[in-house]
Write an enzyme that holds these catalytic residues in place. Structure first.
Site, short mmCIF file in Angstrom:
data_model
loop_
_atom_site.label_atom_id
_atom_site.label_comp_id
_atom_site.label_asym_id
_atom_site.label_seq_id
_atom_site.Cartn_x
_atom_site.Cartn_y
_atom_site.Cartn_z
N GLU A 59 33.83 41.51 46.31
CA GLU A 59 33.25 42.10 47.51
C GLU A 59 34.25 42.01 48.68
O GLU A 59 34.90 40.97 48.89
CB GLU A 59 31.97 41.33 47.84
N LYS A 128 25.98 48.19 50.11
CA LYS A 128 25.19 47.04 49.67
C LYS A 128 23.74 47.22 50.11
O LYS A 128 23.47 47.57 51.27
CB LYS A 128 25.78 45.77 50.27
N CYS A 184 26.96 41.75 45.28
CA CYS A 184 26.57 40.36 45.50
C CYS A 184 25.07 40.13 45.56
O CYS A 184 24.39 40.12 44.54
CB CYS A 184 27.28 39.83 46.74
#
Length: 684
Positions: A59, A128, A184
Site C-alpha cells: 500500500e 481503498k 489493507c
C-alpha cells in the site's frame, strides 16, 4: 503420441491454467518518492526475469505509508504522479501486471489507491473502500473512502482510466486470469470487497497493505488470507510494507503471503533488510473447477454479486516452460502439516473407529468378523476394530479373526497374521481353504484340478470367493457381521473381485482410505503407541511386506506375486485419483503435476517421517504409462463394482467413491475422452 508446440506445449505453465503471482516488498524510504519509484522498478524487473504474471506491491509504496499530514502536501502528490508516469513508461518492456500503491487526487478528494499497470498503460485505479480510524490509525484525516465510487474515470498522465471500487481485470488471452484489488483494511472488514469480486468471477484476489506489525498480527494476517481464499474459493495474494517505513511509533515487517483455496502457496521472509519477492503459480483451473462443483458458490453469486466493470487487457503470455513454483504433495491424501500431524492422523483414524463403532452398536449382533491375511489392508481394519472394542470397554475377543491360507499364501504373511491376532488378544482361528478350492475347481473341470499349473482369473477368484463365503457364514453362525478390508485405491482401480471381502462386506471400514494413507496411519499408530509394544513389532513387519494378493503360487526362485508390478505404483495411482476425482483436472494436467512432483528426489513434498523408499523418481513416460492404466480402469470398467459398495466412512476431503456420496457415475461409460486428451497432449 503427437508432439505439440507453442501455446499447446505440454510443459508450458500457462497451458495448464497457471498464473504466476508474486508479492513484493521493495525498499522504501519515508516520503522519498524518487527512491521508492526506483525500488519499485528494480523489483518489477526482477519479477519480469522470474516470468511473473501479476506483481502485488504494498500500500502507498510510491509515497510510503507512514506520512501523516505529509499526505496533504501538493509537492509530494505531484512527485507521486510524476513517478507513476515513469513506472508506467518502464512497464512497456515488462511482462508482469503491476499493482502499485499511490495517493491520488480526484474531484477535490485524496484517495488511497492501487494503480493497475500493464505493458505501458494504466488499466484502472481502485480506491481503498474502508479507512481505519482507530487505535494507531487515522486515515480518515487524509483520505476519502472509495465505497460507492463506481462507473467513474480518472485522468492520469495522458490517459483517462477507469476509476472505482467496481473493477475486475481480465486477461483476454489467458483463460482464468481474472483479478481484483483491495487495500489493507478492506479485508479486515466484516464483508471484504473481494467477497463480491470473487462471486463476480475474480479468481485471484489481491491486497496492497501497509499493516504495521504487533505481536500475533502475522498469524492474524495468515488467518484472514487463508479464510478469504477458502471462503471465496479463490487465490489471495497479500503484500505488506516492510522495514524502511517511519518508526516514529510503529514498526513494519514486510509480510507477503499467497494462498489458494485455503492452502499456503508461498510466504516471504519477515523483517528482512533485503527486498522480498515471494512467488507462487496459482491454479486458476482448479479454482474454477471447485466453484463449478460447489453449488453454494453459484447460489451466493446469484443472490448478492453486484455489477463489476470487467477491464479486458492483452496479457501476452509467454507460453514457455517456466517450471512450476508451488508446493505439490506427492501424497495428497496423507497429512503433512508438521504442526498438526498428530491431530490429522488422529482424526483420520478415529473417523474410521467412530464409523465402525456406530455400526456395531446399531446392529443386533455381538461379534465382528474379519479375515486377517497378514497384509496391509486387513491389518488396518483389524486395529480399527480393536480400538472400537477399547472405546466401548469391550474385550477384544469380541473380534473373530480368521486366517485362511490358500495355494499361494506365504509363511511370512500367515505368521504375521497369527502374531497380530495374538498380540491384539482377539479370538483367532485358521481355515485352510485349499481342500474346498480344489473341490470347486474339480466340479468346474478346471485344468488345475487335473494337475496343470493354470493360474487364471478363475483360479484366483475361487480362492478369494471362498474366503468371503466362509466369513459371511461364520458371521451368521456367531451372531456378528463382516468387516470389509478393501481400500479406496483398490476401489478406484477396480482391483478387487466382485462380491468378495475386498469389495463386499457388512461394513467397509477402509473404503474411504487410500493405500498411501493406510500405510501412514499404521506407521502413526506405531509411533504414537496406540497399541501394545508386541503389536507394534508386528505392525512394523507388515509395513515392510510387499503388497500382494497371494493368489498365484510361486517357486523357490520366483518372487512373490506383486500387485504394483501388475497395475502400477499405488503412490502414483493415489496421486492420479486425488486430482481426477477431487478437482476434475484433465489427464494432461494430472501428468504435468505428477511429473513436477516425482521427477527427482528434491521435487514435490512428502509427509514427515515417510520412509526414504517412497522418495522415488518417475520420468514422464512412466507417469503417462501408469496414468493410462489408471484412466482405463477408473473410467472404463470398474464403476459397476463401486456402485455396489457397502457402507463405509468418508475419511479424506479428497473424497470417497461411495455411490451414495462423492462419486456417482454410470457403470457403462468409456475412458476414451480422457485417454484421447492425454495422448493428444503429451510430447512425442
Amino acid at each position: 503420441m503427437t508432439a505439440r508446440h507453442g501455446p499447446d506445449s505440454f510443459h508450458a505453465l500457462h497451458r495448464h491454467g497457471f498464473v504466476r503471482v508474486a508479492a513484493s516488498t521493495p525498499h522504501v524510504r519515508t516520503a522519498d518518492v524518487s527512491f521508492n519509484r526506483d525500488a519499485v522498478l528494480i523489483e518489477a524487473r526482477r519479477a519480469h526475469e522470474a516470468q511473473v504474471d501479476l506483481l502485488v506491491y504494498p500500500e502507498l509504496c510510491l509515497s510510503s505509508y507512514a506520512l501523516d499530514d505529509l499526505h496533504m502536501q501538493s509537492a509530494l502528490l505531484d512527485a507521486v504522479e510524476d513517478a507513476l508516469d515513469e513506472v508506467v513508461a518502464a512497464s512497456s518492456e515488462l511482462s508482469p501486471v503491476l499493482l502499485v500503491g499511490a495517493p491520488l487526487r480526484q474531484d477535490g478528494k485524496l484517495y488511497n489507491c492501487a494503480v493497475v499497470v500493464s505493458r505501458g498503460r494504466i488499466l484502472g485505479v481502485v480506491p481503498k473502500s474502508y479507512l481505519p480510524n482507530y487505535r494507531e490509525y487515522y486515515e480518515k484525516r487524509w483520505f476519502a473512502h472509495g465505497r460507492g465510487v463506481r462507473d467513474r474515470t480518472m485522468h492520469l498522465g495522458e490517459q483517462d482510466v477507469p476509476f472505482g471500487s467496481d473493477l475486475l481485470f481480465e486477461a483476454s488471452d489467458l483463460k482464468g486470469f481474472v483479478f481484483h484489488v483491495e487495500i489493507c483494511e478492506d479485508y479486515w472488514s466484516a464483508i471484504p470487497p473481494s467477497s463480491d469480486a470473487a462471486l463476480a468471477g475474480a479468481t485471484i484476489l489481491t491486497n496492497l497493505s501497509a499493516s504495521n506489525i504487533t505481536i500475533g498480527k502475522s498469524d492474524e494476517r495468515h488467518m484472514l488470507c487463508r479464510s478469504q481464499s477458502s471462503r471465496a474459493m479463490a487465490a489471495y495474494a497479500y503484500s505488506a510494507a516492510g522495514p524502511g517505513e517511519s518508526t516514529t511509533d510503529l514498526a513494519w515487517d514486510g509480510q507477503g503471503a499467497i494462498y489458494e483455496l485455503g492452502d499456503l502457496m508461498a510466504e516471504s521472509e519477515r523483517f528482512s533488510l533485503d527486498p522480498q519477492l515471494c512467488l507462487a503459480d496459482i491454479d486458476t483451473q482448479r479454482i474454477l473447477n471447485e466453484r463449478m462443483r460447489t453449488g453454494t458458490y453459484a447460489d451466493a453469486a446469484e443472490a448478492r454479486a453486484p455489477e463489476f466493470r470487467r477491464i479486458a487487457f492483452e496479457h501476452q503470455p509467454h507460453w514457455q516452460d517456466a517450471g512450476l513454483i508451488r508446493p505439490i504433495r506427492r501424497f495428497p491424501y496423507v497429512p503433512n502439516r508438521r504442526s498438526h500431524l498428530d491431530q490429522d492422523c488422529y482424526e483420520a483414524f478415529n473417523i474410521q473407529v467412530e464409523g465402525l463403532r456406530r455400526r456395531f452398536e446399531a446392529t443386533s449382533g455381538s461379534r465382528m468378523v474379519i479375515g486377517v491375511s497378514g497384509g496391509l489392508d486387513s491389518t488396518h481394519a483389524l486395529i480399527v476394530a480393536a480400538k472400537v472394542c477399547d472405546k466401548l470397554g469391550l474385550p477384544r475377543s469380541r473380534i473373530l479373526g480368521y486366517t485362511m491360507p490358500g495355494f499361494a499364501t506365504g509363511e511370512s504373511t500367515k505368521s504375521n497374521a497369527w502374531k497380530l491376532m495374538r498380540a491384539l488378544g482377539i479370538e483367532a482361528a485358521e481355515i485352510d481353504i485349499r481342500p474346498a478350492a480344489t473341490q470347486m475347481l474339480q466340479d468346474m473341470n478346471h485344468p488345475f484340478a487335473g494337475g496343470e499349473p493354470v493360474y487364471d482369473v478363475t483360479f484366483e477368484n475361487v480362492q478369494a470367493g471362498l474366503r468371503t463365503d466362509y466369513l459371511f457364514r461364520l458371521a451368521n453362525q456367531n451372531g456378528g457381521f463382516v468387516i470389509g478390508t478393501g481400500d479406496l485405491s483398490e476401489m478406484a482401480l477396480g482391483w478387487c473381485t466382485y462380491g468378495v471381502g475386498d469389495q463386499m462386506s457388512h461394513y467397509a471400514v477402509n473404503t474411504g482410505v487410500p493405500k498411501t494413507l493406510i500405510q501412514y496411519l499404521v506407521r502413526w499408530a506405531i509411533q504414537t503407541e496406540q497399541f501394545e509394544p508386541e503389536t507394534n513389532g508386528v505392525l512394523k513387519a507388515i509395513l515392510e511386506t510387499k503388497i500382494s494378493p497371494e493368489l498365484v503360487p510361486h517357486g523357490e526362485e520366483e518372487e512373490l506375486q506383486s500387485t504394483e508390478d501388475q497395475i502400477g505404483p499405488y503412490e502414483l495411482h493415489d496421486f492420479f485419483l486425488f486430482h481426477t476425482m477431487r478437482y476434475g483436472l484433465p489427464p494432461s494436467k494430472v501428468a504435468f503435476l505428477a511429473w513436477h512432483a516425482w521427477r527427482d528426489a528434491q521435487a514435490g513434498s512428502w509427509p514427515i517421517d515417510f520412509p526414504d523408499a517412497t522418495k522415488r523418481e518417475y520420468e514422464l513416460a512412466q507417469i503417462a504409462e501408469w496414468l493410462e492404466v489408471f484412466l482405463k480402469r477408473f473410467f472404463g470398467f470398474s464403476q459397476f463394482k463401486r456402485s455396489a459398495l457397502p457402507n463405509g466412512p468418508k475419511v479424506s476431503a479428497g473424497g470417497s467413491l461411495s455411490p451414495r456420496g462423492d462419486w456417482r457415475a454410470p457403470s457403462d461409460a468409456t475412458a476414451e475422452p480422457w485417454l484421447d486428451e492425454l495422448r493428444r497432449s503429451l510430447p512425442s
